[in-house]
Design an enzyme around this catalytic site. Structure first.
Site, PDB file in Angstrom:
ATOM      1  N   TRP A 130      48.730  49.817  49.043  1.00 16.50           N
ATOM      2  CA  TRP A 130      48.755  48.731  48.060  1.00 16.50           C
ATOM      3  C   TRP A 130      50.210  48.455  47.680  1.00 16.50           C
ATOM      4  O   TRP A 130      50.958  49.403  47.362  1.00 16.50           O
ATOM      5  CB  TRP A 130      47.928  49.165  46.844  1.00 16.50           C
ATOM      6  CG  TRP A 130      47.902  48.189  45.713  1.00 16.50           C
ATOM      7  CD1 TRP A 130      47.721  46.830  45.799  1.00 16.50           C
ATOM      8  CD2 TRP A 130      48.061  48.474  44.327  1.00 16.50           C
ATOM      9  NE1 TRP A 130      47.740  46.264  44.560  1.00 16.50           N
ATOM     10  CE2 TRP A 130      47.952  47.253  43.631  1.00 16.50           C
ATOM     11  CE3 TRP A 130      48.272  49.641  43.595  1.00 16.50           C
ATOM     12  CZ2 TRP A 130      48.053  47.167  42.248  1.00 16.50           C
ATOM     13  CZ3 TRP A 130      48.370  49.558  42.219  1.00 16.50           C
ATOM     14  CH2 TRP A 130      48.264  48.336  41.553  1.00 16.50           C
ATOM     15  N   ASP A 211      44.338  58.153  44.225  1.00 16.74           N
ATOM     16  CA  ASP A 211      44.147  56.899  43.507  1.00 16.74           C
ATOM     17  C   ASP A 211      42.682  56.480  43.682  1.00 16.74           C
ATOM     18  O   ASP A 211      42.243  56.240  44.812  1.00 16.74           O
ATOM     19  CB  ASP A 211      45.089  55.833  44.097  1.00 16.74           C
ATOM     20  CG  ASP A 211      45.050  54.532  43.313  1.00 16.74           C
ATOM     21  OD1 ASP A 211      44.273  54.427  42.346  1.00 16.74           O
ATOM     22  OD2 ASP A 211      45.807  53.601  43.682  1.00 16.74           O
ATOM     23  N   ALA A 213      40.360  53.588  42.456  1.00 12.40           N
ATOM     24  CA  ALA A 213      40.332  52.319  41.717  1.00 12.40           C
ATOM     25  C   ALA A 213      39.050  51.534  41.959  1.00 12.40           C
ATOM     26  O   ALA A 213      38.841  50.491  41.347  1.00 12.40           O
ATOM     27  CB  ALA A 213      41.536  51.464  42.112  1.00 12.40           C
ATOM     28  N   LYS A 246      37.932  47.353  38.125  1.00  8.47           N
ATOM     29  CA  LYS A 246      36.972  46.721  39.046  1.00  8.47           C
ATOM     30  C   LYS A 246      35.539  47.148  38.740  1.00  8.47           C
ATOM     31  O   LYS A 246      34.639  46.332  38.715  1.00  8.47           O
ATOM     32  CB  LYS A 246      37.299  47.067  40.504  1.00  8.47           C
ATOM     33  CG  LYS A 246      38.759  47.289  40.815  1.00  8.47           C
ATOM     34  CD  LYS A 246      39.540  46.010  40.996  1.00  8.47           C
ATOM     35  CE  LYS A 246      41.014  46.303  40.838  1.00  8.47           C
ATOM     36  NZ  LYS A 246      41.949  45.556  41.565  1.00  8.47           N
TER      37      LYS A 246
HETATM   38  C1  LMR Z   1      44.831  43.886  44.260  1.00  8.26           C
HETATM   39  O1  LMR Z   1      45.182  44.742  45.062  1.00  8.26           O
HETATM   40  O2  LMR Z   1      44.747  42.690  44.556  1.00  8.26           O
HETATM   41  C2  LMR Z   1      44.457  44.273  42.851  1.00  8.26           C
HETATM   42  O3  LMR Z   1      44.532  45.649  42.731  1.00  8.26           O
HETATM   43  C3  LMR Z   1      45.190  43.534  41.822  1.00  8.26           C
HETATM   44  C4  LMR Z   1      46.644  43.889  41.713  1.00  8.26           C
HETATM   45  O4  LMR Z   1      47.076  44.167  40.595  1.00  8.26           O
HETATM   46  O5  LMR Z   1      47.376  43.885  42.707  1.00  8.26           O
END
Ligand code: LMR
Length: 396
Positions: A130, A211, A213, A246
């Site tokens: 991410w 993590d 999420a 989420k």
């Molecule tokens: C994403 O990956 O789109 C979400 O977790 C929102 C973000 O804050 O990036």
């Protein structure tokens, strides 16, 4: 002094959100930011959350400060939700939970704790990971490095390459692992693979930083928490960053928690005291509203309703995965998109080049991040044909 500041490019995910909002074309499809959407394209407030919120407001008698560690009822409930009722680390008194402003806040708290404990530690993140992991984890001064994770040819985890790389790390390296619903690829480790990761972590004396999420949005509340439960049962130390954005749909309320597992109860208390000090220095204390809602949902009869709603969201994502894969197979017979049904959670990589991604955005109003990550939950049964057709045209 401020006149010399460089103007920065927008955040890759949040910038896309703004571009989508500004697009006036009625056919536009938002597969960018990772938020759940229903068939009407809305991100609904879950019924259990709405009801809990009403009850919280009715019962609340003060708005005075809570504490740097946040809402105690929330922290206790989150420990049990993630690690499971009766987990040995919980009953052994080695776990401490600190509420944080979202999963992002939890990741930063964990990084700051590592920096205090071992400023020389290197954090290893998956390739890809991410995008926001990078500033969140390295922003406090920790060094960040990469380990291979994704095999674009199969759409699955490049497990041998990953294990090979992790098996070279020096003791006390930190490994950031996605518990489930890997963001951005949707490619998860199987339970047997997690057991192998556990052995490697033990053998090389690494610290896992997990993590989580998307608990409940992949295979189920228990299944998606397999990794933190296994690792926290078998290891002396671990950190787990939790997000309620989420699975409770509480995005803007910023609800998350950091779970820290220490070798002894004394070490756990010391870690907690450090976390409290770090929180105080960063933001003093987290916002209470969302955490109070989560505590109410998990600690009342509303929990059943929440689980049913979450399960419906998960079911819808699975249906959309199957339908998108079928539509893409029909529209693009020379490409293989079958990995979409094997992946979990909100995201998949389409595996198309950046110029194709840009064409999709500019000519067909279909938005995804430049690496071709799509938010499956942004699709609707109604727009899947347009989406598949647009991908076929953009590929050419
Ligand atoms: C994403 O990956 O789109 C979400 O977790 C929102 C973000 O804050 O990036």
């Amino acid at each position: 002094m401020l006149e010399h500041l460089d103007r920065l490019a927008p955040d890759p995910i949040l910038g896309l959100m703004a571009a989508f909002r500004a697009d006036t074309d009625p056919r536009k499809v938002d597969l960018g930011v990772g938020v759940y959407r229903d068939e009407g394209g809305e991100t609904p407030v879950m019924q259990a959350v709405r009801e809990a919120e009403r009850e919280v407001l009715e019962r609340q008698t003060t708005k005075t400060y809570v504490a740097p560690a946040g809402n105690a009822g929330f922290n206790e409930a989150i420990g049990r939700l993630v690690l499971g009722e009766g987990h040995s680390a919980l009953s052994g008194g080695r776990v401490r939970v600190v509420q944080a402003p979202g999963g992002c806040g939890a990741l930063r708290l964990g990084a700051e704790l590592i920096r205090v404990a071992a400023p020389e530690a290197v954090v290893y993140v998956s390739t890809p990971t991410w995008a926001n992991h990078v500033p969140l984890l390295s922003g406090c001064g920790l060094a960040l490095k990469r380990y291979p994770y994704f095999d674009a040819a199969t759409g699955a985890v490049a497990f041998d390459a990953m294990m090979g790389a992790l098996d070279t790390l020096p003791a006390r390296s930190v490994v950031l692992l996605h518990a489930s619903c890997h963001n951005p690829t949707g490619a998860d480790l199987a339970e047997g693979q997690w057991r192998e990761v556990l052995s490697l972590i033990q053998r090389r004396a690494l610290l896992p930083f997990i993590d989580i999420a998307y608990q409940g949005l992949g295979a189920g509340l228990d299944e998606d928490a397999f990794a933190p439960r296994l690792l926290c049962a078998q290891l002396p130390e671990a950190l787990v960053a939790v997000s309620c954005s989420k699975n409770f749909g509480l995005y803007r309320e910023r609800v998350g928690a950091l779970i820290s597992l220490s070798q002894t109860q004394t070490a756990a208390d010391a870690a907690l005291s450090q976390l409290v000090r770090i929180a105080r220095g960063l933001y003093s204390m987290p916002p209470d509203h969302g955490a109070a809602i989560v505590a109410r949902v998990l600690g009342s009869g509303l929990r059943d309703l929440w689980e049913r709603e979450l399960s419906a969201m998960r079911g819808r994502i699975l249906e959309l995965r199957a339908e998108a894969a079928r539509a893409l197979a029909a529209a693009c017979p020379r490409r293989d998109f079958s990995h979409i049904v094997r992946q979990k959670g909100m995201f998949s990589y389409l595996g198309i080049d950046q110029d194709v991604v840009r064409r999709l955005r500019d000519s067909h109003h279909v938005y995804m991040t430049d690496d071709s990550r799509i938010n499956i939950a942004g699709l609707r049964h109604e727009n899947i044909p347009h989406f598949a057709e647009a991908v076929a045209r953009a590929i050419g």
